[in-house]
Design a protein around this motif. Structure first.
Motif, PDB file in Angstrom:
ATOM      1  N   ASN A 312     -58.829  35.905   7.586  1.00 53.07           N
ATOM      2  CA  ASN A 312     -58.781  36.659   8.858  1.00 53.07           C
ATOM      3  C   ASN A 312     -57.388  36.811   8.843  1.00 53.07           C
ATOM      4  OD1 ASN A 312     -61.787  37.427   9.302  1.00 53.07           O
ATOM      5  ND2 ASN A 312     -62.025  35.725  11.477  1.00 53.07           N
ATOM      6  N   ALA A 313     -56.637  36.514   8.528  1.00 61.51           N
ATOM      7  CA  ALA A 313     -55.552  35.990   8.862  1.00 61.51           C
ATOM      8  C   ALA A 313     -54.514  37.014   7.717  1.00 61.51           C
ATOM      9  CB  ALA A 313     -54.617  34.580   8.542  1.00 61.51           C
ATOM     10  N   VAL A 314     -55.277  37.264   6.511  1.00 58.08           N
ATOM     11  CA  VAL A 314     -54.730  37.773   5.836  1.00 58.08           C
ATOM     12  C   VAL A 314     -55.079  39.623   6.189  1.00 58.08           C
ATOM     13  CG1 VAL A 314     -55.567  38.550   3.616  1.00 58.08           C
ATOM     14  CG2 VAL A 314     -55.057  36.418   3.896  1.00 58.08           C
ATOM     15  N   ALA A 315     -56.811  39.549   6.516  1.00 56.44           N
ATOM     16  CA  ALA A 315     -56.036  41.271   6.913  1.00 56.44           C
ATOM     17  C   ALA A 315     -56.109  41.743   8.309  1.00 56.44           C
ATOM     18  CB  ALA A 315     -58.299  41.040   7.197  1.00 56.44           C
ATOM     19  N   LEU A 316     -55.543  40.536   9.358  1.00 50.59           N
ATOM     20  CA  LEU A 316     -54.592  40.993   9.834  1.00 50.59           C
ATOM     21  C   LEU A 316     -52.963  41.417   9.891  1.00 50.59           C
ATOM     22  CD1 LEU A 316     -56.399  37.584  12.320  1.00 50.59           C
ATOM     23  CD2 LEU A 316     -56.629  40.524  13.334  1.00 50.59           C
ATOM     24  N   THR A 317     -53.075  40.801   8.921  1.00 49.81           N
ATOM     25  CA  THR A 317     -51.225  41.225   8.353  1.00 49.81           C
ATOM     26  C   THR A 317     -51.619  42.408   7.595  1.00 49.81           C
ATOM     27  OG1 THR A 317     -51.247  38.633   7.822  1.00 49.81           O
ATOM     28  CG2 THR A 317     -49.929  40.278   6.626  1.00 49.81           C
ATOM     29  N   ARG A 318     -52.421  43.153   7.311  1.00 53.56           N
ATOM     30  CA  ARG A 318     -52.520  43.954   6.463  1.00 53.56           C
ATOM     31  C   ARG A 318     -52.749  45.243   7.865  1.00 53.56           C
ATOM     32  NH1 ARG A 318     -57.455  42.269   2.931  1.00 53.56           N
ATOM     33  NH2 ARG A 318     -55.823  41.843   1.154  1.00 53.56           N
ATOM     34  N   ILE A 319     -53.378  44.638   8.842  1.00 51.02           N
ATOM     35  CA  ILE A 319     -53.634  45.753   9.470  1.00 51.02           C
ATOM     36  C   ILE A 319     -51.897  46.280  10.567  1.00 51.02           C
ATOM     37  CG2 ILE A 319     -53.871  46.078  12.677  1.00 51.02           C
ATOM     38  CD1 ILE A 319     -57.174  44.734  11.377  1.00 51.02           C
ATOM     39  N   MET A 320     -51.543  44.919  10.345  1.00 49.81           N
ATOM     40  CA  MET A 320     -49.870  44.868  11.255  1.00 49.81           C
ATOM     41  C   MET A 320     -48.771  45.483  10.292  1.00 49.81           C
ATOM     42  SD  MET A 320     -51.414  44.006  14.802  1.00 49.81           S
ATOM     43  CE  MET A 320     -50.182  44.626  14.943  1.00 49.81           C
ATOM     44  N   ASP A 321     -49.656  46.012   9.215  1.00 47.37           N
ATOM     45  CA  ASP A 321     -47.996  46.314   8.208  1.00 47.37           C
ATOM     46  C   ASP A 321     -47.883  47.574   8.561  1.00 47.37           C
ATOM     47  OD1 ASP A 321     -47.008  45.638   6.366  1.00 47.37           O
ATOM     48  OD2 ASP A 321     -48.189  47.576   4.832  1.00 47.37           O
ATOM     49  N   GLY A 322     -46.563  47.567   8.123  1.00 49.62           N
ATOM     50  CA  GLY A 322     -46.029  48.531   8.445  1.00 49.62           C
ATOM     51  C   GLY A 322     -45.898  49.309  10.017  1.00 49.62           C
ATOM     52  N   VAL A 323     -46.286  48.494  10.898  1.00 48.40           N
ATOM     53  CA  VAL A 323     -46.108  48.750  12.570  1.00 48.40           C
ATOM     54  C   VAL A 323     -45.057  48.468  13.127  1.00 48.40           C
ATOM     55  CG1 VAL A 323     -47.977  48.390  14.467  1.00 48.40           C
ATOM     56  CG2 VAL A 323     -48.734  49.184  12.481  1.00 48.40           C
ATOM     57  N   ASP A 324     -43.985  49.029  14.037  1.00 47.14           N
ATOM     58  CA  ASP A 324     -42.958  48.193  14.655  1.00 47.14           C
ATOM     59  C   ASP A 324     -43.339  47.292  16.181  1.00 47.14           C
ATOM     60  OD1 ASP A 324     -41.277  49.400  12.737  1.00 47.14           O
ATOM     61  OD2 ASP A 324     -40.818  51.852  13.970  1.00 47.14           O
ATOM     62  N   PHE A 325     -42.406  46.867  16.435  1.00 45.96           N
ATOM     63  CA  PHE A 325     -42.770  46.247  17.321  1.00 45.96           C
ATOM     64  C   PHE A 325     -41.447  46.785  18.398  1.00 45.96           C
ATOM     65  CE2 PHE A 325     -44.533  43.929  14.066  1.00 45.96           C
ATOM     66  CZ  PHE A 325     -46.099  43.467  14.146  1.00 45.96           C
ATOM     67  N   PHE A 326     -41.852  46.560  19.687  1.00 43.42           N
ATOM     68  CA  PHE A 326     -41.091  45.973  20.613  1.00 43.42           C
ATOM     69  C   PHE A 326     -41.057  45.442  21.592  1.00 43.42           C
ATOM     70  CE2 PHE A 326     -43.950  49.498  22.138  1.00 43.42           C
ATOM     71  CZ  PHE A 326     -43.885  48.605  23.536  1.00 43.42           C
ATOM     72  N   GLU A 327     -40.073  44.634  22.566  1.00 45.90           N
ATOM     73  CA  GLU A 327     -40.058  44.278  23.625  1.00 45.90           C
ATOM     74  C   GLU A 327     -40.126  44.659  25.000  1.00 45.90           C
ATOM     75  OE1 GLU A 327     -39.296  40.003  25.065  1.00 45.90           O
ATOM     76  OE2 GLU A 327     -38.265  40.124  22.600  1.00 45.90           O
ATOM     77  N   PRO A 328     -41.005  44.757  25.697  1.00 47.21           N
ATOM     78  CA  PRO A 328     -41.082  45.727  27.137  1.00 47.21           C
ATOM     79  C   PRO A 328     -40.362  44.267  27.648  1.00 47.21           C
ATOM     80  CG  PRO A 328     -43.538  45.804  26.480  1.00 47.21           C
ATOM     81  CD  PRO A 328     -42.912  44.303  25.883  1.00 47.21           C
ATOM     82  N   ASP A 329     -39.426  45.305  29.568  1.00 47.19           N
ATOM     83  CA  ASP A 329     -38.709  44.039  29.939  1.00 47.19           C
ATOM     84  C   ASP A 329     -40.208  43.741  31.181  1.00 47.19           C
ATOM     85  OD1 ASP A 329     -37.402  43.251  31.724  1.00 47.19           O
ATOM     86  OD2 ASP A 329     -35.789  44.771  32.292  1.00 47.19           O
ATOM     87  N   TRP A 330     -41.071  42.400  30.870  1.00 49.24           N
ATOM     88  CA  TRP A 330     -41.480  41.802  31.129  1.00 49.24           C
ATOM     89  C   TRP A 330     -40.959  42.022  33.177  1.00 49.24           C
ATOM     90  CZ3 TRP A 330     -46.425  43.006  30.018  1.00 49.24           C
ATOM     91  CH2 TRP A 330     -46.299  43.417  28.485  1.00 49.24           C
ATOM     92  N   THR A 331     -40.230  41.366  33.263  1.00 50.61           N
ATOM     93  CA  THR A 331     -39.711  41.112  34.570  1.00 50.61           C
ATOM     94  C   THR A 331     -39.335  42.176  35.607  1.00 50.61           C
ATOM     95  OG1 THR A 331     -37.898  39.159  33.783  1.00 50.61           O
ATOM     96  CG2 THR A 331     -37.617  40.218  35.929  1.00 50.61           C
ATOM     97  N   ASP A 332     -39.079  43.694  34.730  1.00 55.93           N
ATOM     98  CA  ASP A 332     -38.968  45.104  35.549  1.00 55.93           C
ATOM     99  C   ASP A 332     -40.704  45.001  36.116  1.00 55.93           C
ATOM    100  OD1 ASP A 332     -37.465  47.190  36.244  1.00 55.93           O
ATOM    101  OD2 ASP A 332     -39.330  47.836  34.718  1.00 55.93           O
TER     102      ASP A 332
END
Length: 350
Positions: A312-332
């Motif tokens: 499952n960990a290997v498959a999840l890594t493939r799903i996330m491959d090529g996807v960018d990440f951003f961090e929302p401003d949770w305080t705002d």
């Protein structure tokens, strides 16, 4: 002699006190139970989810029975708010920004979970009021049988073929539904632009849903072509839903992107079984249970020292491959969530 008799009588009385208490009614503090209020996604449809395993193992090891109540993140927080003067839950588990909202409303007490030092600073409160137990990411699902390829952009969802075939859970009620609004604001470069898009999308939208977890089965059956979700829940559901595919809308730069949407847990203020709640939190974050997050739950461990290598960990890594990440401003977001949701309601007529 009389004094000796008194001393002996007192000693016997003191020795008898625990036995008398043990024969009496159990108090809340020593009752063998713990109540969890949680966002949906970690309990399996067929009793085979991460919660199912963790709760069963916890009860076997401690004798403490877990009582479980499930709903949308916002729904669980509102229930805890209504019960604030007489708390019924011991542990609260929600997605952001609802865990921050729960903390701001005084629903969570500080508790430093064992091994919390293995969780990154971004995934826990500075004061110990909450901590992530399963890491996760926002996403969408689509029907792989009806659609030969996944949608790529938000604008793809405006196509006429999605008329009454698209649905997303309600912002302000469901954590994943609120995530739709957060992602749209990020991708379209602002709240007004996001709301203008979501107003257009309403022409294809089936309508509100308090639970994100109920949308995936509709997508799998073809009742819907696309819906919102999150990676952990949808990956776990795909085990029994063969037509379910996961995708991420492209952002303004044209790349698929997402953000962390962890299941975060906290000990409820004045919890009726506070000590049992602490034990359960420690247990959920223990290395064995965290190793099972991917192998059983289809999610991502909250611990930095757990390096999963199962299928499952290997498959999840493939799903996330090529996807960018951003961090929302949770305080705002936490500060302005009510107004964001009200603006969404106005824009969409919901």
């Amino acid at each position: 002699m009389p004094r000796n008799r008194v001393s002996l009588a007192l000693a016997l009385a003191l020795l008898a006190t625990p036995a008398l208490s043990a024969c009496g009614t159990s108090t809340a503090s020593d009752a063998k139970e713990v109540t969890v209020y949680s966002a949906d996604g970690l309990k399996g449809e067929n009793g085979d989810g991460w919660y199912d395993r963790v709760f069963a193992d916890f009860t076997k090891q401690t004798g403490i029975k877990v009582k479980y109540v499930e709903g949308g993140s916002g729904e669980m927080v509102q229930r805890a708010v209504r019960e604030k003067s007489n708390p019924q839950a011991d542990v609260l588990v929600t997605l952001p920004p609802f865990i921050q909202e729960a903390d701001a409303k005084g629903l969570l007490q500080k508790y430093e979970v064992k091994d919390s030092d293995q969780v990154s600073g971004a995934d826990k409160a500075i004061d110990g009021s909450w901590i992530s137990v399963v890491n996760n990411y926002f996403g969408f699902v689509y029907n792989r049988k009806e659609l030969k390829q996944a949608p790529k952009t938000w604008n793809d969802l405006l196509d006429a073929k999605y008329k009454n075939k698209l649905q997303y859970s309600t912002p302000g009620v469901a954590g994943d539904g609120t995530a739709v609004l957060i992602k749209a604001i990020h991708d379209f470069g602002g709240k007004e632009q996001a709301l203008a898009y979501l107003k257009k999308l309403q022409a294809n939208n089936v309508g509100p849903s308090a639970s994100t977890g109920k949308l995936a089965p509709k997508v799998d059956k073809g009742e819907l072509l696309a819906a919102n979700g999150d990676v952990q829940m949808n990956y776990a559901q795909a085990k029994t839903m063969p037509n379910l595919g996961i995708w991420f809308p492209a952002d303004k730069d044209g790349k698929p992107s997402t953000f962390a949407l962890p299941y975060a847990a906290g000990l409820v203020t004045k919890a009726p079984h506070s000590e049992n709640g602490k034990k359960l939190l420690d247990f959920m974050l223990a290395q064995k249970q965290q190793q099972e997050v991917s192998s059983i739950g289809g999610g991502f461990s909250a611990r930095q020292d757990v390096k999963a290598t199962d299928a499952n960990a290997v498959a999840l890594t493939r799903i996330m491959d090529g996807v960018d990440f951003f961090e929302p401003d949770w305080t705002d977001i936490n500060k302005n969530l009510t107004s964001y949701v009200e603006d969404w309601k106005s824009a969409t007529g919901s």
